[in-house]
Design a protein around this motif. Sequence first.
Motif, PDB file in Angstrom:
ATOM      1  N   ARG A 137      -4.338   1.392  -4.865  1.00  0.00           N
ATOM      2  CA  ARG A 137      -4.928   1.022  -3.567  1.00  0.00           C
ATOM      3  C   ARG A 137      -5.267   2.262  -2.741  1.00  0.00           C
ATOM      4  N   TRP A 138      -4.444   3.272  -2.866  1.00  0.00           N
ATOM      5  CA  TRP A 138      -4.744   4.540  -2.189  1.00  0.00           C
ATOM      6  C   TRP A 138      -6.045   5.131  -2.729  1.00  0.00           C
ATOM      7  N   TYR A 183      -0.626   4.117  -7.050  1.00  0.00           N
ATOM      8  CA  TYR A 183      -1.547   4.653  -6.048  1.00  0.00           C
ATOM      9  C   TYR A 183      -2.979   4.134  -6.226  1.00  0.00           C
ATOM     10  N   SER A 188      -3.561   7.407   8.571  1.00  0.00           N
ATOM     11  CA  SER A 188      -2.898   6.104   8.466  1.00  0.00           C
ATOM     12  C   SER A 188      -2.838   5.594   7.032  1.00  0.00           C
ATOM     13  N   ARG A 189      -3.822   5.963   6.212  1.00  0.00           N
ATOM     14  CA  ARG A 189      -3.848   5.521   4.819  1.00  0.00           C
ATOM     15  C   ARG A 189      -3.720   6.693   3.834  1.00  0.00           C
ATOM     16  N   THR A 213       0.170  13.855   2.288  1.00  0.00           N
ATOM     17  CA  THR A 213      -1.085  13.375   2.857  1.00  0.00           C
ATOM     18  C   THR A 213      -0.852  13.058   4.330  1.00  0.00           C
ATOM     19  N   ALA A 219      -8.855   3.423  -1.146  1.00  0.00           N
ATOM     20  CA  ALA A 219      -9.001   3.852   0.245  1.00  0.00           C
ATOM     21  C   ALA A 219      -9.654   5.227   0.322  1.00  0.00           C
ATOM     22  N   PHE A 257       0.867  -1.178   0.000  1.00  0.00           N
ATOM     23  CA  PHE A 257       0.000   0.000   0.000  1.00  0.00           C
ATOM     24  C   PHE A 257       0.904   1.228   0.000  1.00  0.00           C
ATOM     25  N   THR A 258       0.800   2.021  -1.038  1.00  0.00           N
ATOM     26  CA  THR A 258       1.628   3.220  -1.153  1.00  0.00           C
ATOM     27  C   THR A 258       0.743   4.447  -1.121  1.00  0.00           C
ATOM     28  N   LYS A 259       0.980   5.317  -0.162  1.00  0.00           N
ATOM     29  CA  LYS A 259       0.215   6.561  -0.105  1.00  0.00           C
ATOM     30  C   LYS A 259       1.090   7.701  -0.598  1.00  0.00           C
ATOM     31  N   THR A 292      -5.468   9.341   3.421  1.00  0.00           N
ATOM     32  CA  THR A 292      -6.705   9.811   2.785  1.00  0.00           C
ATOM     33  C   THR A 292      -7.107  11.219   3.219  1.00  0.00           C
ATOM     34  N   SER A 345     -13.246   6.351   2.000  1.00  0.00           N
ATOM     35  CA  SER A 345     -13.402   7.486   2.902  1.00  0.00           C
ATOM     36  C   SER A 345     -14.580   8.357   2.472  1.00  0.00           C
TER      37      SER A 345
END
Length: 276
Positions: free
Chosen positions: A225-226, A223, A85-86, A82, A229, A76-78, A88, A233
């Motif tokens: 998966r980001w 990104y 935790s994720r 930002t 996420a 998981f790459t954010k 978002t 949200s």
Amino acid sequence: MSNRNNQQNKQAARERLRAERERQAKRDRTRRQLFVGGAVVAVLAIAGGIGYAVTNMGSSDDANQKWRAAAEKKTFTKPANTTGSRGTTVVIGDKKAKNTLHVYEDMRCPVCAQFEKFTGPTVLKDIKDGTYKAQFTMGTFLDDNKQMPGAGSKNALSALGAALNVSPQAFLDYKEALYAPKNHPQETDDAFANDQKLIDVAQQVKELKGNTAFEKAVKNGTYDRWALAMSKSFNDTKDVDATPTFKLNGKKLEVGQNPPMTPDQFTPLVKQNLEK
């Protein structure tokens, strides 16, 4: 305004969009006096839409497979710039600004594109002037529309993550470019599902033009998966069921039951609700 659940709201949104289109078409006809030419363009657009649907009949399965795989990725790459935790939480502007404008959009949303056309420059100026800092929560619910399914919202959001990783300004400039009339596709056209389309638009952004790291992130889905996420949200925000939606310090900005679309609607509402 694009709604994600309530059918009545969806119908109301379609009516508002239809009315706005009619008003814009009337303005265009009056300004250019090209009624006949406009009709021809409309016919060609319809034909083009049919052609797109035929040539992309098999593409939706490929897109779905790509995003199923993205959801199952172990890594998981954010993006940089930002928080949370994720990653978002995306806040851009002067951290000391007392007021916060929260913006909810979907990159395929045609009404969002209209807002950005009319009022986007006002928002960018307000951020620059420190009137407020802006928080962005992006949805992808239009990809799930049964009549016009696709992956453009998710793919464009992933690319926005790649831009945000470059800088907050690149994020703002790229979002503006994607919503620009010359770049934003009709809602029947899932053009943003194509990585090359997103990279082509990025060439209009100073920090992204020829940026190989950005392009690699788009092509590799760094990104993705980001983006999922961030979409979650958006979906988890209980009192937001449409795009665009704007909250200033937690209070929705509305004209009746609609979002403010023009500077004449938007700016007075902002001034009324700013905390001194």
